[in-house]
Motif scaffolding. Structure first.
Motif, PDB file in Angstrom:
ATOM      1  N   GLN A   6      45.390  37.336  27.367  1.00 46.49           N
ATOM      2  CA  GLN A   6      46.688  36.698  27.156  1.00 46.49           C
ATOM      3  C   GLN A   6      46.600  35.181  27.277  1.00 46.49           C
ATOM      4  OE1 GLN A   6      49.672  38.312  29.738  1.00 46.49           O
ATOM      5  NE2 GLN A   6      49.179  40.413  29.184  1.00 46.49           N
ATOM      6  N   HIS A   7      45.699  34.717  28.130  1.00 42.93           N
ATOM      7  CA  HIS A   7      45.503  33.285  28.356  1.00 42.93           C
ATOM      8  C   HIS A   7      44.041  32.960  28.096  1.00 42.93           C
ATOM      9  CE1 HIS A   7      49.434  32.832  30.344  1.00 42.93           C
ATOM     10  NE2 HIS A   7      49.200  34.068  30.758  1.00 42.93           N
ATOM     11  N   GLY A   8      43.793  31.818  27.496  1.00 43.70           N
ATOM     12  CA  GLY A   8      42.433  31.399  27.225  1.00 43.70           C
ATOM     13  C   GLY A   8      41.690  31.065  28.510  1.00 43.70           C
ATOM     14  N   LEU A   9      40.392  30.949  28.412  1.00 42.83           N
ATOM     15  CA  LEU A   9      39.573  30.636  29.576  1.00 42.83           C
ATOM     16  C   LEU A   9      39.983  29.316  30.212  1.00 42.83           C
ATOM     17  CD1 LEU A   9      37.166  31.513  31.325  1.00 42.83           C
ATOM     18  CD2 LEU A   9      35.701  30.196  29.790  1.00 42.83           C
ATOM     19  N   ILE A  91      41.038  32.539  37.406  1.00 41.57           N
ATOM     20  CA  ILE A  91      42.437  32.278  37.076  1.00 41.57           C
ATOM     21  C   ILE A  91      42.854  33.077  35.839  1.00 41.57           C
ATOM     22  CG2 ILE A  91      44.057  30.491  36.320  1.00 41.57           C
ATOM     23  CD1 ILE A  91      42.362  28.535  38.093  1.00 41.57           C
ATOM     24  N   GLN A  92      41.972  33.152  34.856  1.00 41.81           N
ATOM     25  CA  GLN A  92      42.271  33.931  33.654  1.00 41.81           C
ATOM     26  C   GLN A  92      42.523  35.397  34.018  1.00 41.81           C
ATOM     27  OE1 GLN A  92      39.014  34.676  30.897  1.00 41.81           O
ATOM     28  NE2 GLN A  92      40.398  34.355  29.161  1.00 41.81           N
ATOM     29  N   GLY A  99      50.489  39.053  33.982  1.00 40.37           N
ATOM     30  CA  GLY A  99      51.202  38.961  32.706  1.00 40.37           C
ATOM     31  C   GLY A  99      52.339  39.957  32.585  1.00 40.37           C
ATOM     32  N   PRO A 100      52.947  40.080  31.432  1.00 36.79           N
ATOM     33  CA  PRO A 100      54.082  40.978  31.234  1.00 36.79           C
ATOM     34  C   PRO A 100      53.770  42.384  31.723  1.00 36.79           C
ATOM     35  CG  PRO A 100      53.678  39.705  29.258  1.00 36.79           C
ATOM     36  CD  PRO A 100      52.541  39.411  30.214  1.00 36.79           C
ATOM     37  N   GLY A 101      54.555  42.834  32.705  1.00 31.94           N
ATOM     38  CA  GLY A 101      54.345  44.155  33.260  1.00 31.94           C
ATOM     39  C   GLY A 101      53.257  44.202  34.313  1.00 31.94           C
ATOM     40  N   GLY A 102      52.637  43.049  34.627  1.00 31.62           N
ATOM     41  CA  GLY A 102      51.577  43.002  35.603  1.00 31.62           C
ATOM     42  C   GLY A 102      52.098  42.739  36.992  1.00 31.62           C
ATOM     43  N   MET A 103      51.194  42.770  37.952  1.00 27.09           N
ATOM     44  CA  MET A 103      51.551  42.505  39.344  1.00 27.09           C
ATOM     45  C   MET A 103      51.571  41.019  39.595  1.00 27.09           C
ATOM     46  SD  MET A 103      49.152  45.323  41.186  1.00 27.09           S
ATOM     47  CE  MET A 103      49.496  44.678  42.795  1.00 27.09           C
ATOM     48  N   SER A 104      52.329  40.606  40.577  1.00 35.10           N
ATOM     49  CA  SER A 104      52.306  39.208  40.967  1.00 35.10           C
ATOM     50  C   SER A 104      51.330  39.026  42.109  1.00 35.10           C
ATOM     51  CB  SER A 104      53.705  38.732  41.379  1.00 35.10           C
ATOM     52  OG  SER A 104      54.051  39.301  42.613  1.00 35.10           O
TER      53      SER A 104
END
Length: 108
Positions: A6-9, A91-92, A99-104
């Motif tokens: 979802q996010h680049g390196l 961090i990635q 991300g969406p639906g993921g844990m914080s």
């Protein structure tokens, strides 16, 4: 398996909170990433402090994240990311989990 991250390196600053925590206390972020894939937060966080063991543990966790999210890639690319830019890779992974639906990162 053909999805992408979802996010680049180098998308470290997409979530500044995770970026700061990971920079100053990477073992915490790694522990939370490990916990999200079913491993022990404490044991993995401690393993991240031990040279060579940290690389092995990071490969395992990154691979599990890729498998759970259906992200394409392999052990060699994971190894290169972890060796060349460990903080960015960490961090990635955290952003992927959150991300969406993921844990914080916060305790729930």
């Amino acid at each position: 398996m053909g999805s992408e991250w979802q996010h680049g390196l180098f998308g470290c600053f997409d979530n500044f909170g995770i970026c700061i925590i990971s920079y100053f206390v990477p073992c915490y972020t790694f522990g939370k990433n490990s916990e999200a894939v079913g491993d022990s937060c404490l044991l993995c966080g401690l393993a991240y402090l031990v040279p060579l063991l940290n690389i092995f543990a990071a490969l395992q966790v990154r691979g599990k994240i890729r498998d759970q999210k259906g992200i394409s890639g392999g052990c060699l690319s994971d190894f290169l990311y972890i060796i060349c830019c460990p903080c960015c890779a960490l961090i990635q992974e955290a952003q992927e989990i959150q991300g969406p639906g993921g844990m914080s990162m916060a305790r729930q």
